[in-house]
Design an enzyme around this catalytic site. Structure first.
Site, short mmCIF file in Angstrom:
data_model
loop_
_atom_site.label_atom_id
_atom_site.label_comp_id
_atom_site.label_asym_id
_atom_site.label_seq_id
_atom_site.Cartn_x
_atom_site.Cartn_y
_atom_site.Cartn_z
CB CYS A 9 -0.87 0.06 1.25
SG CYS A 9 -1.94 -1.35 1.44
N GLY A 35 -0.10 0.02 -4.99
CA GLY A 35 -1.39 -0.66 -4.82
C GLY A 35 -2.38 -0.16 -5.83
CG ASN A 109 2.90 0.51 3.43
OD1 ASN A 109 3.96 1.05 3.15
ND2 ASN A 109 2.64 -0.72 3.03
N GLY A 110 1.38 -1.99 5.50
CA GLY A 110 2.07 -3.04 6.24
C GLY A 110 1.12 -4.14 6.65
CB CYS A 239 10.95 -4.29 3.44
SG CYS A 239 10.60 -5.26 1.97
CE1 TYR A 245 8.42 -5.29 -9.21
CE2 TYR A 245 7.46 -5.95 -7.14
CZ TYR A 245 7.32 -5.65 -8.46
OH TYR A 245 6.10 -5.71 -9.04
CB SER A 286 11.21 -5.47 -12.98
OG SER A 286 11.07 -6.36 -14.08
CG ASP A 348 12.98 -9.53 -14.32
OD1 ASP A 348 12.89 -8.41 -13.78
OD2 ASP A 348 11.99 -10.15 -14.75
CG ASP A 349 12.85 -7.12 -10.13
OD1 ASP A 349 12.26 -8.10 -10.62
OD2 ASP A 349 12.27 -6.06 -9.84
CB CYS A 385 6.77 -11.50 2.72
SG CYS A 385 6.72 -9.95 3.64
CB CYS A 436 13.19 -7.39 7.04
SG CYS A 436 12.29 -8.94 6.76
CB CYS A 439 11.37 -13.15 1.31
SG CYS A 439 12.11 -11.58 0.90
#
Ligand code: SF4
Length: 481
Positions: A9, A35, A109-110, A239, A245, A286, A348-349, A385, A436, A439
């Site tokens: 978001c 979003g 957001n989160g 993050c 990305y 990306s 690519d990412d 995640c 963090c 992932c």
């Protein structure tokens, strides 16, 4: 372009500007990449809130006279992808309440990792929820007489960057680990809060600083006041995928421009993977920055061999395989002349499920590329995640289930390589413990309930027996005399 994890978001707020609604509209426009399912704006004229929310893109929701009706010098806005709670207008934000403390609005957001427990506790007190999103829990906690703002944020856990509005204040808060970005800007005498600096640029506001992890900033007629709600200092856990990305390349987070970090990731990828090739081709958009970085470091020419169609709408989401294939092709077209008889590196990412990457490799081989090498500008995604990014669960993540060589075989590529974790961190110029990276490395900075998923609130509702079920149970306990 992979089947990317969805954005979460974007939040935006402005205090003390005669065009608060219009500026919030443009702010959300700049944050649209975070979003695309719904958006909303709530304004305050000091006495009354006015709001408009809808499903779809910002430009589709705020048409015609809608913005003129959003009167007031303070506004809060939100653009949403559903990370908790289904995609439904009921769950669109900002959320508002009118309680004993007055009117309040929140944009979040989160993802809260203790949302289900908190909701259970509040419902046990008799509160009735209108939505299935965790953001409503924050408002209800705040509405409780025993909770002030600091006590409220100390009760919620997980990832949150919040913008609150009361009739005469705008408030920003960031979780103590700082998972999500949130920055402060100034436009004349007005203060602005935004998920990313690209929204400040659009409205020509000056960047002031990031909201610190654990910090609450209160903006009112006296100016800006700062409170540290977590003086005990938690481990920072921004993050890192924002740099890889999510964030826009024209945003700056923690004094690092995202574009530059991505180019550096590409340079690092070249240092770690020296390949004999004729061309470096990004998967647009990306892979653009990392491919450029790879080309600059390796000296291998950069070509935009894939051309993106910018007018592909969201309606290209049909179930049949034929249409799915067209969907992948319609987004990107390949310039055959550039790649024929060439040894090509595509950058690519991420490779999430692998299906789209496989199509790109096939495109290149069909066009006559002699070799196709796939490079990914971040490490393999091994874990899902729980802090608000909608990755597929680990069973569907390619890297979690196959070796790099198995992935290469599946993609029909000549080689596949990923950026190392150390290389990714090095490219940011920040220490490893600032991030963090769960992932990638499976080390989750905040404990979580393993049952947590996007539909947790819906599942929870299904689990409840309902009134009839409750009565039936009660009846079964009544003994027949
Ligand atoms: Fe970001 Fe990955 Fe951590 Fe989620 S798990 S917050 S995507 S780094």
């Amino acid at each position: 372009m992979q089947s990317y994890p969805k954005h979460y978001c974007g939040v935006f707020g402005i205090y003390g500007h005669p065009n608060a609604a219009e500026l919030t509209y443009y702010g959300l426009y700049a944050l649209q990449h975070r979003g695309q399912e719904s958006a909303g704006i709530v304004t305050s004229d000091g006495k009354k809130f006015r709001e408009h929310k809808g499903m779809g893109l910002v430009s589709q929701i705020f048409k015609g006279e809608v913005l003129h009706d959003l009167v007031g010098k303070t506004a809060v806005g939100h653009t949403r992808y559903s990370t908790t709670g289904a995609s439904h207008i009921r769950n669109a934000q900002p959320m508002t309440v009118d309680c004993a403390k007055g009117q309040m609005a929140v944009a979040h957001n989160g993802n809260l990792t203790n949302a289900a427990e908190l909701r259970d506790q509040l419902e046990a007190k008799g509160l009735i929820f209108q939505t299935t999103v965790d953001s409503e829990i924050i408002l209800y906690l705040l509405a409780q007489p025993e909770n002030n703002l600091v006590q409220t944020v100390r009760k919620i856990e997980g990832a949150y960057s919040l913008v609150f509005m009361t009739p005469n204040e705008l408030i920003g808060a960031r979780d103590p680990h700082g998972f999500r970005p949130l920055c402060i800007g100034k436009l004349g005498d007005s203060y602005v809060l935004s998920s990313e600096t690209c929204a400040l640029d659009l409205i020509q506001a000056q960047f002031v600083r990031d909201v610190e992890p654990g910090e609450i900033v209160i903006i009112n007629e006296k100016g800006l006041t700062s409170i540290q709600a977590f003086p005990e200092q938690k481990r920072e856990a921004f993050c890192i995928f924002e740099y890889v990305y999510f964030a826009r390349p024209d945003s700056t987070i923690a004094n690092r421009n995202v574009y530059k970090v991505r180019v550096e990731m590409g340079r690092q990828l070249a240092r770690e993977n020296k390949i004999e090739a004729d061309l470096v081709v990004p998967v647009p958009d990306s892979g653009n920055c990392a491919a450029l970085g790879y080309s600059m470091e390796s000296g291998i020419p950069f070509e935009m061999a894939f051309v993106r169609n910018h007018y592909v709408g969201r309606s290209f989401l049909q179930p049949s395989q034929l249409i799915r294939d067209f969907n992948v092709r319609v987004k990107l077209n390949l310039i055959h002349e550039l790649v024929k008889d060439k040894r090509v590196i595509i950058v690519d990412d991420s490779i999430v499920r692998g299906t789209t990457c496989k199509t790109r490799v096939n495109n290149l081989k069909e066009a006559g590329a002699k070799e196709v090498h796939v490079l990914v500008s971040c490490p393999p995604h091994m874990h899902s995640c729980v802090y608000g990014i909608d990755f597929p669960d680990a069973s569907k993540l390619m890297a979690a289930n196959y070796t790099v060589d198995e992935i290469r075989q599946y993609l029909h590529a000549d080689s596949v390589a990923y950026l190392s974790i150390e290389g990714m961190v090095k490219a940011t110029g920040r220490p490893k413990d600032a991030f963090c990276m769960a992932c990638y490395d499976g080390k989750y900075p905040v404990p979580f309930n393993p049952a947590l998923d996007k539909q947790i609130m819906e599942n929870r509702i299904e689990r409840t027996k309902g009134l009839a079920g409750e009565l039936a149970e009660e009846r079964s306990q009544i003994k027949l005399l």
